[in-house]
Each structure stands twice: as C-alpha cells, then as structure tokens.
Scaffold this active site. Structure first.
Site, PDB file in Angstrom:
ATOM      1  N   GLU A  18      35.514  -7.823 -22.607  1.00  0.00           N
ATOM      2  CA  GLU A  18      35.684  -8.748 -23.740  1.00  0.00           C
ATOM      3  C   GLU A  18      37.040  -9.452 -23.657  1.00  0.00           C
ATOM      4  OE1 GLU A  18      34.461  -7.127 -27.552  1.00  0.00           O
ATOM      5  OE2 GLU A  18      32.411  -6.945 -26.842  1.00  0.00           O
ATOM      6  N   GLU A  29      26.756  -3.805 -23.399  1.00  0.00           N
ATOM      7  CA  GLU A  29      26.901  -3.338 -24.786  1.00  0.00           C
ATOM      8  C   GLU A  29      25.795  -3.956 -25.620  1.00  0.00           C
ATOM      9  OE1 GLU A  29      30.743  -3.340 -26.683  1.00  0.00           O
ATOM     10  OE2 GLU A  29      31.762  -3.013 -24.758  1.00  0.00           O
TER      11      GLU A  29
END
Ligand code: AHR
Length: 492
Positions: free
Chosen positions: A173, A295
């Site tokens: 991220e 995820e």
C-alpha cells in the site's frame, strides 16, 4: 428453479492452489496470542506455535502465508527480529493500536510456522521506511548458501541451511500507509529495490509489486507503465465494507438490506479484477504478469469492548457467503489471478480462526475453505448459470447463486454451489456433462445468516453430510437451504 451447467469435457486452466492463501500481520492478536504464544506458554505449542491453531490450519491446507504486513511491513526492520530474544529491539506498532512490539516473532519464527503448516512463505519487504541495502540483505540472510556476512549471521542464529523464499512483495500500500507515493515514483522504487533482491543458488524470487486499492486504475496504469517489465505480479486490495469505510457496521447485528448490500459489495470483486486486468493488458499483452489479491474480506466494526486498533470481529454465515462468492470469482479468473490472501488468518478481520486464551474456534469462513480446498491445483471446468439469478432492487444487483467446478488429478470432480439468499431456499439443478453420476456425495455448510461459533458454543456452525439431493440422468437436483454452501464430489 435455477440451473447450472458444468462441462467436464471443457477443462480450462489449473487453479493455482495459492488462490487459497492467507495473510498474517503483526496486528492485534493475529501473530501474538493467535499463532505464537512462546515456548514457555501453558497453551500447548511446538516451538512457540499454538498446536491447536496449527493443526486446524493444516486441515484446510494453507498453501501460502503472507507476512509481516500489511501496513506493518513498511515500518518493519527485519534485523530487529533475529538473534537472542532478550536482545531484540522493541518498537511501537504505530499502525495498530500503538502497542509495543517486542519482535519475539521474527524471520526464524515465521519460517518455523510455515514449516509446521507445510506452506510457502510470502514475505513483504519494507520500501516505505526501509533501505535498499536492508531489503537486499534480508534475501541474502534467508537464502544464501555459502560464506557471506548475512549467511554467517543466520547460522550463528541457529539456522545452518538457507530457506527457500519464492514470493517477495516489494512494499505494501505504498499509495497510502506505505509512503503516500505517486504511482510513477513507486514504479521507479520498485525497479531500484527489486534489482537488489537477488536470486541466490536455485532460489528464484517471484517479485510482487504493490498494486492498487479498489478501483484506482491510475495506480495500476502508472506502476505497470514504469515497472511492468520488471515484476512477476502486481497486487490488488479490496475489502467488503457493506456500509462504507466510515460506518462499517456490526459483524453480528445486521438486517436483510445490509446483508444484501454486503453481497453486492462482495460481487464487485469481479468488476475490479476485470478492470485491473484490462489495464495490465496495455503493458503486458502476453499475460506474463499475474494478479494477486493479497488483501480481501469483510471489514466490520470491532467487537464492542475490544481495542479499535486490533480489528477483531466475529464471523457469521454472512462471512461464509462472502468467502464462497469471492472464491468462485477467483476460481473463474484463475488464468490470471495466481494468488489471493484473505485478511487475516487469526483474530483479525475475516478470520478462519478465533482464539481467546487457550480456547480456539473455527469460523464459518474456515468451513468454506475446508470445502473449497479440493479446488487447489485442480483443473477448472467450464460452468455457468443459466439465466439471470440476480435480484434487481433499484440500482442494486444482488447475487443469489454462485458456483465453480474443477477436476482433480484423480479424475474426481468437485462442484461448489452456494445459495446466497439469506431467507429463502432455492431449487437448483446442476447438469454435469461428461461425467458418470453414479457416485455423487455431498457436504453442506448452512445456518441462519447470523449463525456463528462462540467460545461457549464452538460447534454451532460446521459442515455435515448432505443427502437432500437426487440424481436423474445427467442432473443433480436439490433444494438448497437459505444461506448454504454445498460441495458435490463426483467420482468417475
Ligand atoms: O489488513 C489490515 C490492513 O488493511 C493492512 O495492514 C493494510 O495493508 C490494509 O489497509
């Protein structure tokens, strides 16, 4: 009545077993308490890993495990987590509750866990606050078989042989908690960091780039443009928040409209996969680069009274339906989706296991993984639903039925079919072409949509044999209860 057609004469690609992968982060009680209790704990353990949890996870055949984060990965410094535990540096886990991390679970412990589970490690390196040298030395420490500073250090710390590390993520991220970067800047960093993540001996590293959040196609575009040629895969993160990021809503207390919206949000995974694959195609028309959804899962409000930074939530039959819907989508896109990692394995978000002190429960999501494990490394079969099985409520298209099918190396066909309706049963005919239906068995997971296991009632939800089907010609017919996942196993 709904109809599904499965065609054993139309085999497709192999479903990569890593689609059934998991994610473990230094977050709340995932690693500490949930998996690792230390050698001196009263909770039965082997080298510090809880025996009950490891045994339960072995049953669902966890193929690959991602670690150490998540957001934690980009503030993790691996050298703090090796050597004598009493000397390990402490740090503040700023992302998750501000708790002090004592680094007692580090590289050696993670590799021990993977060894006990019989799964592949997927290590996520630190780009956000780490250095190229640090990342490069981590790979040398883990995989170099010879005399070098890092290999000698590993040996001093008790591990003579190098480990095998195939999957390595270069940042997490990085558009957000991993450094708030722009895609082109991250793309350049990927190239630079990735250059020094070396292959030692026959250890060939599969380099994974940080991909987009949800529908941020600009990120995928920018990173693919700059770094597509240098990577083996790029990731995607998408969580199911029925009521949006701000409100989230309760894991246990929800009504029919919220349930329906949960399914609509979960179904969006299909649109996102197709969208990101289309962008990847611009730069990788040969489809060399894989897509990894590392995820995903439901993200609700934390259980009342628990630390908001620990992301601990209960898990009901609603979560089971979300899992089945996602896994069917992943199976059907398994020509390009090569791995996924549900978040997270124990005690965090949509977990397969929850623990409380010495107690452990398997969640409804666990049982979905138990039913679907048969698809691992099997060959996907062509299958489709005849007609429109979505409910159309205003702008919402609510899925009511999902399926996927595969044939394993022994010629056994497995078909997973879920009635996603929370309150109504559904008659579903499954026509199976090219298969002898004289030996069909079925297993079912079902329960009222709020049903869940608790530490006082750990077996409220579980799978059982299902005999409520008939076979006529090439068709298996059954009245599937509301909120159910059925696995048909067909020999021959
Ligand atoms: O899984 C919880 C967090 O969600 C991860 O640390 C992060 O990558 C994502 O935002």
């Amino acid at each position: 009545m709904s109809k599904i057609v499965v065609n054993k004469n139309l085999p497709k690609n192999v479903i990569n077993k890593n689609i059934y992968g998991h994610f473990s982060e230094h977050l709340g009680r995932c690693i500490y308490e949930g998996i690792y209790v230390g050698e001196n704990s009263d909770i039965p353990n082997k080298n510090g890993m809880r025996t009950d949890v490891v045994e339960a996870l072995k049953e669902i055949k966890v193929p690959v495990l991602r670690w150490p984060g998540g957001c934690f990965a980009d503030e993790y410094h691996w050298k703090d987590g090796i050597g004598p535990k009493e000397n390990r540096k402490r740090m503040v886990n700023t992302n998750w509750g501000g708790v002090v991390e004592d680094n007692s679970f580090g590289t050696h412990e993670f590799m021990e866990l993977c060894d006990q589970l019989g799964c592949e490690p997927y290590i996520n390196g630190n780009v956000g606050s780490g250095t190229v040298q640090e990342m490069s030395e981590w790979m040398e420490y883990m995989t170099f078989d010879g005399v070098s500073p890092m290999a000698e250090w590993r040996k001093q710390n008790g591990r003579e042989q190098p480990w095998k590390v195939k999957y390595f993520g270069i940042g997490n991220e990085n558009w957000g908690c991993g450094g708030n970067m722009r895609p082109e800047y991250y793309g350049d960093l990927f190239r630079r960091f990735g250059t020094f993540v070396r292959n030692y001996g026959d250890n060939k590293v599969f380099k994974i780039a940080c991909g987009a959040n949800i529908d941020d196609y600009e990120w995928t575009d920018g990173v693919m443009k700059v770094a597509g040629k240098f990577m083996d895969a790029i990731t995607l993160h998408y969580y199911t928040h029925p009521l949006g990021w701000e409100i989230k809503g309760s894991a246990l207390d929800f009504d029919r409209p919220v349930y329906d919206i949960t399914l609509v949000k979960a179904q969006r995974m299909e649109e996102l996969i197709n969208g990101h694959l289309a962008v990847m195609d611009k730069y990788d028309p040969q489809h060399r680069v894989g897509l990894i959804v590392d995820e995903w899962g439901t993200w609700f409000s934390v259980e009342p009274g628990t630390n908001p930074g620990f992301l601990y939530q209960q898990n009901t039959m609603r979560d089971a339906m979300v899992a089945a819907l996602h896994l069917d989508i992943f199976n059907k896109h398994s020509d390009r989706v090569i791995m996924t990692n549900i978040a997270q394995i124990v005690n965090v978000l949509q977990s397969v296991i929850l623990t409380e002190g010495p107690k452990m429960i398997k969640t409804p999501t666990y049982y979905v993984y138990d039913l679907y494990k048969h698809h691992q490394d099997a060959t996907l079969l062509d299958s489709h639903i005849v007609g429109d099985t979505f409910l159309h409520h205003g702008p919402l298209d609510i899925p009511t039925l999902t399926q996927s099918a595969s044939v394993d190396d022994n010629g056994v066909t497995h078909i997973t079919v879920s009635n996603l309706l929370s309150e109504e049963s559904q008659k579903v005919d499954v026509q199976v072409l090219g298969c002898d239906l004289s030996k069909v068995k079925a297993t079912i997971l079902t329960g009222e949509v709020h049903a869940h296991n608790t530490f006082d009632d750990p077996d409220a939800v579980h799978t059982t044999d299902f005999t409520g089907f008939t076979v006529g010609g090439d068709t298996i017919s059954a009245e599937l209860p509301a909120c159910s996942v059925v696995l048909y196993t067909i020999e021959g």
